[in-house]
Motif scaffolding. Structure first.
Motif, mmCIF file in Angstrom:
data_model
loop_
_atom_site.group_PDB
_atom_site.id
_atom_site.type_symbol
_atom_site.label_atom_id
_atom_site.label_comp_id
_atom_site.label_asym_id
_atom_site.label_seq_id
_atom_site.Cartn_x
_atom_site.Cartn_y
_atom_site.Cartn_z
ATOM 1 N N ARG A 28 0.824 -1.213 0.000
ATOM 2 C CA ARG A 28 0.000 0.000 0.000
ATOM 3 C C ARG A 28 0.857 1.262 0.000
ATOM 4 N NH1 ARG A 28 -5.177 -2.049 2.013
ATOM 5 N NH2 ARG A 28 -4.639 -4.186 2.588
ATOM 6 N N SER B 17 0.607 3.927 1.672
ATOM 7 C CA SER B 17 0.909 4.463 3.001
ATOM 8 C C SER B 17 1.915 3.614 3.757
ATOM 9 C CB SER B 17 -0.379 4.578 3.822
ATOM 10 O OG SER B 17 -1.007 3.306 3.962
ATOM 11 N N ALA C 7 -6.663 2.369 0.605
ATOM 12 C CA ALA C 7 -6.624 3.552 1.460
ATOM 13 C C ALA C 7 -6.561 3.199 2.939
ATOM 14 C CB ALA C 7 -7.838 4.428 1.187
ATOM 15 N N THR D 91 -1.770 1.304 -5.077
ATOM 16 C CA THR D 91 -3.190 1.642 -4.983
ATOM 17 C C THR D 91 -4.112 0.538 -5.483
ATOM 18 O OG1 THR D 91 -3.285 2.670 -7.171
ATOM 19 C CG2 THR D 91 -2.632 4.085 -5.326
#
Length: 442
Positions: free
Chosen positions: A31, A33, A85, A199
């Motif tokens: 991911r 993040s 997310a 993503t």
């Protein structure tokens, strides 16, 4: 609560202080993040005087493997099957096991102290390392390969040559590992969704979206399809007809196989209350004892540890092979399943994967509905005990009902299994009406 860099740093501190750790291995899924949270978490580890070992993108069970092998704390940054997310952090204690309640409480206490210190611009506690006493930031570029080698070893030298497999890596942590492991063992591998870009993890793919895999198995004329989730700790399969094979069905196959080879400890398997009644019936016919736990792999793991048992898991595909690993492992499960179907004669045409699954168990139709509630109802099953008993009695021994409050959402989950889908739906309707009556009293 939202996962922020500040919380990640606090968790990094807690991973050291709660265990007296000198080294913490950190892995993540791809991911976007992930690197941000990895940096924050590593900062917390080093601030406590321990070394943070960055393993990069690796499956969750690879971190558990390192924690078991090296006796260190393992931390994984992943939100599993969720959309890109989202993100989360999970810990493994030294030895590769999930945290006990006492360990979790100790971790939470350190997190709270660290966050309070941030809010008040103070220090979380006395004796925080400074200068030369802070930890180092290290890299482990070999963990993925070492984990892969351990998985390949579970076949005990047997090969998968000639087995046609389609693999859906969910654009997740399995992408750089799973296809190579299966190919190294000799399988002919068609790879789907193994190009993570930060993503696209779980985006229309993986174990929560197996439709593309099902079609690909048919198109390729494959013997078997395998679907992982984002952090590769769960597995679902697809047979040669494109039918989905869930965790219950995989466990039914593996339980009888392990029993027949003298490797199913106490002829016992551990499942959750969500496992299909058909699984229980199949195990009963085989003389295999079923231990039932609350929903969640930590409960399965606890029951397995208590009895030193060798097999447990969930319908969702979290499968634990107690003699081979410490936690749910999608790639391990995939190799075990592939080895099983080859040993049973799939390559010679004597049998198909679908036939093996059908012989292992017959799934009863299952209907599940969620009833939204305004306030938690932890005692809902007790309050509706009489109605639950009446509905269950009407279904008889060819059905069952389950009603439980969700631990993560403001809903009550109502499930029924029966000989027909219509009967299961009717049972669910009755219990949903009972819950709604509690929610909106006259």
């Amino acid at each position: 609560r939202d996962l922020t860099p500040e919380i990640a740093t606090a968790i990094g501190r807690a991973s050291v202080r709660a265990f007296g750790a000198r080294r913490v291995v950190i892995g993540r899924d791809p991911r976007r993040s992930g690197p941000l949270l990895e940096a924050a978490l590593a900062a917390g580890v080093c601030a406590e005087g321990a070394d943070a070992v960055l393993a990069g993108v690796v499956p969750t069970p690879a971190v558990a493997f390192a924690a078991e092998r090296d006796g260190v704390v393992g931390v994984v940054i992943s939100a599993s099957h969720n959309a890109f997310a989202d993100n989360g952090i999970k810990l493994f204690a030294p030895g590769g096991l999930k945290l006990t309640d006492d360990q979790q409480h100790a971790v939470e206490a350190v997190i709270a102290a660290a966050l309070d210190a941030v809010a008040t611009a103070g220090t979380p506690y006395e004796g925080v390392p400074v200068g030369a006493d802070v930890g180092s930031l290290l890299a482990d570029v070999t963990l993925a390969d070492e984990y892969a080698a351990s998985i390949e070893g579970v076949t005990e030298g047997r090969r998968l040559d000639g087995l046609r497999v389609v693999v859906d890596c969910a654009n997740g942590a399995a992408s750089a590992v799973a296809p190579d492991v299966l190919a190294d063992l000799g399988a002919e591998v068609t790879v789907l969704f193994a190009e993570p870009d930060g993503t696209n993890i779980n985006d229309g793919c993986g174990s929560t979206h197996p439709e593309v895999l099902q079609a690909a198995v048919l198109e390729a004329g494959a013997h078997l399809g395998l679907a992982f989730d984002g952090d590769a700790d769960r597995l679902l399969a697809v047979d040669e007809q494109g039918r989905l094979v869930d965790g219950d069905q995989i466990m039914a196959l593996c339980a009888t196989d392990l029993r027949d080879r003298g490797r199913l400890t106490d002829d016992t398997v551990v499942v959750t209350v969500m496992s299909n009644l058909g699984f229980r019936q199949a195990m009963g016919r085989e003389g295999i004892t079923v231990i039932e736990t609350a929903v969640g792999d930590r409960h399965v793991l606890a029951a397995m540890a208590e009895g030193d048992l060798s097999l447990g898991g969930e319908q969702s595909g979290h499968l634990v092979f107690g003699d081979l690993g410490t936690t749910g492992d999608g790639l391990l499960s995939a190799v075990v399943l592939a080895d099983l179907v080859v040993r049973e004669g799939v390559l010679g045409g004597e049998v198909t994967v679908g036939a093996l699954v059908d012989a292992a168990m017959t799934k009863l139709p299952q209907v599940l509905r969620n009833v939204a509630v305004d306030a938690p109802m932890p005692d809902v099953a007790d309050r509706l005990a009489d109605e639950i008993d009446r509905v269950g009695a009407d279904l008889g021994d060819q059905g069952r009902v389950l009603l439980r409050p969700s631990g993560t959402e403001p809903v009550v989950r109502v499930m029924a299994e029966a000989a027909t889908e219509e009967a299961a739906a009717a049972a669910v309707d009755r219990l949903v009406a009972a819950v709604e009556a509690l929610r909106t009293p006259a």
